[in-house]
Design a protein around this motif. Structure first.
Motif, PDB file in Angstrom:
ATOM      1  N   THR A  90      16.422 -28.351  -5.046  1.00 34.13           N
ATOM      2  CA  THR A  90      15.334 -29.074  -5.581  1.00 34.13           C
ATOM      3  C   THR A  90      15.931 -30.185  -6.442  1.00 34.13           C
ATOM      4  O   THR A  90      17.045 -30.085  -6.972  1.00 34.13           O
ATOM      5  CB  THR A  90      14.343 -28.376  -6.668  1.00 34.13           C
ATOM      6  N   PRO A  91      15.027 -31.388  -6.958  1.00 31.93           N
ATOM      7  CA  PRO A  91      15.630 -32.510  -7.822  1.00 31.93           C
ATOM      8  C   PRO A  91      16.218 -31.865  -9.071  1.00 31.93           C
ATOM      9  O   PRO A  91      17.324 -32.044  -9.703  1.00 31.93           O
ATOM     10  CB  PRO A  91      14.572 -33.330  -8.096  1.00 31.93           C
ATOM     11  N   ARG A  92      15.501 -30.924  -9.743  1.00 25.36           N
ATOM     12  CA  ARG A  92      16.054 -30.651 -11.085  1.00 25.36           C
ATOM     13  C   ARG A  92      16.342 -28.885 -11.066  1.00 25.36           C
ATOM     14  O   ARG A  92      15.540 -28.077 -11.511  1.00 25.36           O
ATOM     15  CB  ARG A  92      14.874 -30.746 -12.237  1.00 25.36           C
ATOM     16  N   SER A  93      17.181 -28.714 -10.372  1.00 20.21           N
ATOM     17  CA  SER A  93      17.729 -27.158 -10.084  1.00 20.21           C
ATOM     18  C   SER A  93      18.318 -26.692 -11.335  1.00 20.21           C
ATOM     19  O   SER A  93      18.928 -27.512 -12.243  1.00 20.21           O
ATOM     20  CB  SER A  93      18.653 -26.816  -8.806  1.00 20.21           C
ATOM     21  N   ARG A  94      18.470 -25.433 -11.220  1.00 19.33           N
ATOM     22  CA  ARG A  94      19.181 -24.731 -12.592  1.00 19.33           C
ATOM     23  C   ARG A  94      20.720 -25.294 -12.498  1.00 19.33           C
ATOM     24  O   ARG A  94      21.423 -25.458 -13.685  1.00 19.33           O
ATOM     25  CB  ARG A  94      19.193 -23.356 -12.687  1.00 19.33           C
ATOM     26  N   HIS A  96      21.839 -28.148 -11.292  1.00 17.82           N
ATOM     27  CA  HIS A  96      22.098 -29.601 -11.754  1.00 17.82           C
ATOM     28  C   HIS A  96      21.920 -29.613 -13.394  1.00 17.82           C
ATOM     29  O   HIS A  96      22.645 -30.192 -14.059  1.00 17.82           O
ATOM     30  CB  HIS A  96      20.906 -30.225 -11.047  1.00 17.82           C
ATOM     31  N   ASP A  97      21.061 -28.741 -14.136  1.00 24.41           N
ATOM     32  CA  ASP A  97      20.823 -28.916 -15.283  1.00 24.41           C
ATOM     33  C   ASP A  97      21.916 -28.129 -16.159  1.00 24.41           C
ATOM     34  O   ASP A  97      22.576 -28.944 -17.231  1.00 24.41           O
ATOM     35  CB  ASP A  97      19.324 -28.238 -15.807  1.00 24.41           C
ATOM     36  N   GLU A  98      22.646 -27.179 -15.607  1.00 18.00           N
ATOM     37  CA  GLU A  98      23.783 -26.674 -16.359  1.00 18.00           C
ATOM     38  C   GLU A  98      25.072 -27.640 -16.155  1.00 18.00           C
ATOM     39  O   GLU A  98      25.687 -27.544 -17.226  1.00 18.00           O
ATOM     40  CB  GLU A  98      23.984 -25.491 -15.789  1.00 18.00           C
ATOM     41  N   VAL A  99      24.885 -28.196 -15.084  1.00 19.94           N
ATOM     42  CA  VAL A  99      26.279 -29.127 -14.789  1.00 19.94           C
ATOM     43  C   VAL A  99      26.152 -30.317 -15.823  1.00 19.94           C
ATOM     44  O   VAL A  99      26.961 -31.052 -16.647  1.00 19.94           O
ATOM     45  CB  VAL A  99      26.282 -29.547 -13.469  1.00 19.94           C
ATOM     46  N   GLU A 100      25.001 -30.810 -15.884  1.00 21.97           N
ATOM     47  CA  GLU A 100      24.816 -31.990 -17.061  1.00 21.97           C
ATOM     48  C   GLU A 100      24.863 -31.610 -18.360  1.00 21.97           C
ATOM     49  O   GLU A 100      25.640 -32.038 -19.253  1.00 21.97           O
ATOM     50  CB  GLU A 100      23.166 -32.328 -16.979  1.00 21.97           C
ATOM     51  N   ARG A 101      24.638 -30.304 -18.957  1.00 24.77           N
ATOM     52  CA  ARG A 101      24.750 -29.726 -20.146  1.00 24.77           C
ATOM     53  C   ARG A 101      26.343 -29.621 -20.353  1.00 24.77           C
ATOM     54  O   ARG A 101      27.036 -29.903 -21.375  1.00 24.77           O
ATOM     55  CB  ARG A 101      24.228 -28.452 -20.428  1.00 24.77           C
ATOM     56  N   PHE A 102      26.821 -29.200 -19.532  1.00 23.32           N
ATOM     57  CA  PHE A 102      28.581 -28.778 -19.320  1.00 23.32           C
ATOM     58  C   PHE A 102      29.293 -30.239 -19.479  1.00 23.32           C
ATOM     59  O   PHE A 102      30.217 -30.308 -20.516  1.00 23.32           O
ATOM     60  CB  PHE A 102      28.942 -28.128 -18.214  1.00 23.32           C
TER      61      PHE A 102
END
Length: 364
Positions: A90-94, A96-102
């Motif tokens: 999905t476009p906003r998978s978990r 994906h979000d965790e990689v951005e925060r890291f």
């Protein structure tokens, strides 16, 4: 876009196997397939790729679904530079979000820990197996407890719908070890790679912990699958015994009805001659001659004999005709249904069956 990335960095053609797994699905084809760990080394450049299957809980629909993510990693040992391509369902998978925060929180760690994306991927998705298996077990336990507390002579609290549910759960539990095995194989290969390029030990330790969790989940799923098979056999045998008991009771009722029919037939045969004589002499064909004390019969008695013989012959002939043409007669008696109604019912039944068979598949 992918063609431009492949051409720019000279990525091996095995890369295309990963995006080939992401497409719109109507059926659960390749439901347990994972792209195996692929390793290619050219001088100081290492290319690693694989896909990972995992369960994910959809809060909006209050259900679990099986999804997959893919990762391609190109690492240059000489320059310690990495190229990552992450495929999400999905476009906003978990992930994906965790990689951005890291990347926002500690971008400097990417140089000291070049395999950080692998660690994030496994740390997010491998613990979800416990919740998924637990949700299946919550569906299974009420049926299992009821099956053990069922008495054959009493009305059953389980039916063939519960047996169908057990079959579905058995299939779900059967899929889990196959998908987890692919995950553990990838972890083993990554740990071997870390040892070969002398990376820090904590990366291997972290992955080994995830591997142990996967093995526990796989053993739990295998255990529950065997329990489901046992309960399914028990329920099938119970339903079969219950059907036999019902059939035995019905046979008893039929036997009692047959005894009653035999008794009524015996009474009929007993009273039939007397009834016939009483009816025959009660007709106006006979009269009592009071003067001579004798019975006087009319010469028109032949009408009764001829009519009775003709009616009896017609009855036997009609019965013989029905025995040889019962199918034709009953087909004529059945009301005809218009053809368009039959086709309409067939279409409705087919669409309903397709809707029941279509599982909640992987949403990519």
């Amino acid at each position: 876009m992918l063609d431009a990335v492949v051409a720019e960095y000279g990525i091996d053609s095995s890369f295309w196997e990963i995006p080939s797994c992401f497409y719109q699905r109507n059926d659960d084809i390749e439901e347990a397939f994972c792209v195996p760990y692929t390793f290619i080394r050219t001088e100081s450049v290492i290319e690693v790729s694989y896909t990972l299957r995992y369960p994910e809980y959809k809060e909006s629909e209050d259900r679990w679904t099986i999804r997959q993510s893919g990762i391609y990693h190109r690492f240059d040992i000489a320059t310690s530079k990495s190229l990552f391509v992450l495929f999400n369902p999905t476009p906003r998978s978990r992930a994906h979000d965790e990689v951005e925060r890291f990347l926002r929180g500690s971008p400097s760690l990417t140089k000291r820990e070049p395999f950080w994306l692998h660690r994030i991927l496994f740390s997010i998705y491998t613990p979800a197996w416990r919740g998924y298996i637990g949700s299946l077990e919550r569906r299974f336990l009420p049926i299992a407890n009821t099956a053990f507390a069922t008495f054959i002579e009493e009305p059953l609290r389980l039916n063939y719908d519960n047996l169908s549910t057990l079959s579905n759960l058995e299939i779900r539990f059967l899929q889990v070890p196959a998908m987890i095995t692919s995950t553990t194989e990838v972890i083993d290969e990554l740990c071997t790679l870390f040892e070969a390029i002398s990376r820090p030990d904590f990366e291997s330790q972290d992955l080994q912990n995830h591997r142990r969790k996967c093995l526990v989940s796989s053993r739990t799923a295998t255990h529950l699958k065997e329990r489901v098979q046992t309960i399914a056999r028990l329920l099938a045998d119970t339903l079969l015994l219950r059907d036999q008991i019902v059939a035995r009771e019905q046979n008893k009722n039929i036997f009692q009805l047959n005894k009653s029919a035999v008794f009524i037939t015996t009474l009929t045969l007993l009273y039939l001659p007397a009834s016939f004589l009483g009816t025959f002499f009660g007709m106006n064909f006979f009269a009592m001659d009071q003067t001579n004390n004798r019975i006087v019969g009319t010469p028109m008695v032949w009408i009764y004999v001829v009519a009775s013989a003709g009616l009896t012959a017609f009855t036997f002939l009609f019965y013989y005709w029905l025995l040889h043409r019962d199918g034709f007669v009953f087909r004529k008696l059945v009301p005809k249904v218009p053809e368009w109604n039959i086709q309409n019912l067939r279409r409705q039944w087919t669409s309903r069956m397709k809707g029941d068979v279509e599982l909640q598949g992987f949403q990519m």
